[in-house]
Design an enzyme around this catalytic site. Sequence first.
Site, PDB file in Angstrom:
ATOM      1  N   CYS A  85      -9.700  13.546  -0.046  1.00 11.77           N
ATOM      2  CA  CYS A  85     -11.063  13.004  -0.102  1.00 11.77           C
ATOM      3  C   CYS A  85     -12.053  13.960  -0.756  1.00 11.77           C
ATOM      4  O   CYS A  85     -13.103  13.528  -1.224  1.00 11.77           O
ATOM      5  CB  CYS A  85     -11.550  12.647   1.297  1.00 11.77           C
ATOM      6  SG  CYS A  85     -10.575  11.357   2.094  1.00 11.77           S
ATOM      7  N   HIS A  94     -16.657   4.880   0.382  1.00 13.60           N
ATOM      8  CA  HIS A  94     -15.916   6.136   0.183  1.00 13.60           C
ATOM      9  C   HIS A  94     -14.826   5.944  -0.871  1.00 13.60           C
ATOM     10  O   HIS A  94     -13.653   5.816  -0.542  1.00 13.60           O
ATOM     11  CB  HIS A  94     -15.321   6.556   1.525  1.00 13.60           C
ATOM     12  CG  HIS A  94     -14.577   7.849   1.520  1.00 13.60           C
ATOM     13  ND1 HIS A  94     -14.676   8.790   0.508  1.00 13.60           N
ATOM     14  CD2 HIS A  94     -13.692   8.370   2.425  1.00 13.60           C
ATOM     15  CE1 HIS A  94     -13.889   9.821   0.798  1.00 13.60           C
ATOM     16  NE2 HIS A  94     -13.291   9.581   1.947  1.00 13.60           N
ATOM     17  N   CYS A 152     -14.180  16.198   5.293  1.00 14.98           N
ATOM     18  CA  CYS A 152     -12.791  16.342   5.751  1.00 14.98           C
ATOM     19  C   CYS A 152     -11.853  15.781   4.690  1.00 14.98           C
ATOM     20  O   CYS A 152     -12.213  14.896   3.911  1.00 14.98           O
ATOM     21  CB  CYS A 152     -12.599  15.633   7.088  1.00 14.98           C
ATOM     22  SG  CYS A 152     -13.053  13.887   7.076  1.00 14.98           S
TER      23      CYS A 152
END
Length: 390
Positions: free
Chosen positions: A89, A346, A376
């Site tokens: 991510c 996201h 994270c």
Amino acid sequence: MSDAVIVGAVRTPVGRRKGSLASVHPVDLSAHVLRALAERTGFDPAQVDDVFWGCVSQVGEQSWNIARNGVLAAGWPETVPGTTLDRQCGSSQQALHFAAATVLSGQADLVVAGGVESMTRVPMGSSVADGMPFSDQLRARYRGVEGFADDAPLPFNQGVGAELIAERWRLSRTQLDEFALASHEKAAAAQDAGAFDPELTPVPLGDGGKFAADEGIRRETSLEKLGELATPFRADGVVTAGSASQISDGAAALAVTTSDWASRHGLRPLARIHTAVVAADDPVTMLTAPIPATAKALRRAGLGIEEIGVYEVNEAFAPVPLAWLAETEADPERLNPRGGAIALGHPLGGSGARIMTTMLQHMRDNGIRYGLQTMCEGGGMANATIVELV
């Protein structure tokens, strides 16, 4: 001593899964944001020494080095190289770190950092569909640990990790739902005020229209509606789809150089990359590394948490920023002031650059000197970046 500065930042609006960007090839989405970055910043693409591009699911339409393909699709000179990287991510946040290090070391003068993800066209997990990326030796290390599913291709589960965090920090379902609702409310307020407009580049669509605004914001949601959602990761759990980031499509890009080079070429720095670190933590819980990453960044920067005017902690799941707040004792009013991934979405490989673009605009609008971004990442990692307004 020279420093690394961001001289341009732009992003596409973020589309919902199977939403407005579903028809746009991720290479073309990358190309669009690259062209917009050059046009708005005022550099000649021929001056770009390299493009560092984040992308998580590097398969199918996002395979074969999408960074280079995006450069060529943008119409930039064939002399401009590009490389694609995967820090899960945090891929495009890591791209920013690599860009800063590259210009500071003198290996390049101007580097573009950013990323893309079309989670509609290349679903999450596509790159592991035909293989088992966890070997017997790796599985043996974590066999029997709570939250580790030994019989699954991907035995580390982020949703289960979010539940473990909620349990460890004693976060209730109500707290998570309240945080999720606030994310939508803040994002809606920012959108209504036109706060996102300067950072956005509308995307032309095949029907002749343009996609011009983030479409994940749920204005109609409420605590009652969020409270009706199921808890898919544990029967008695607290994490729902409503308190998790949205599956999304989007891209963002940042131009990075030194202040000396920017001055010589008439480019105006937006912010200095003050400190850039990466940290790692327990890969089973997976989502706690922003806490040690933040501590590491502040330590290296010689700053206290109270000196940071805005914090962007990626809302992969609501327990992540809430646990971060509890551990850092940061001011919750400074956290994700324009909403986060729960509301805005996201798009994995593009999120780091999207968040940085949004944070920079907020800092400029409010005269904030220091901003901190952390997120994270799969495998239990996290990047943390401190930028200083100039």
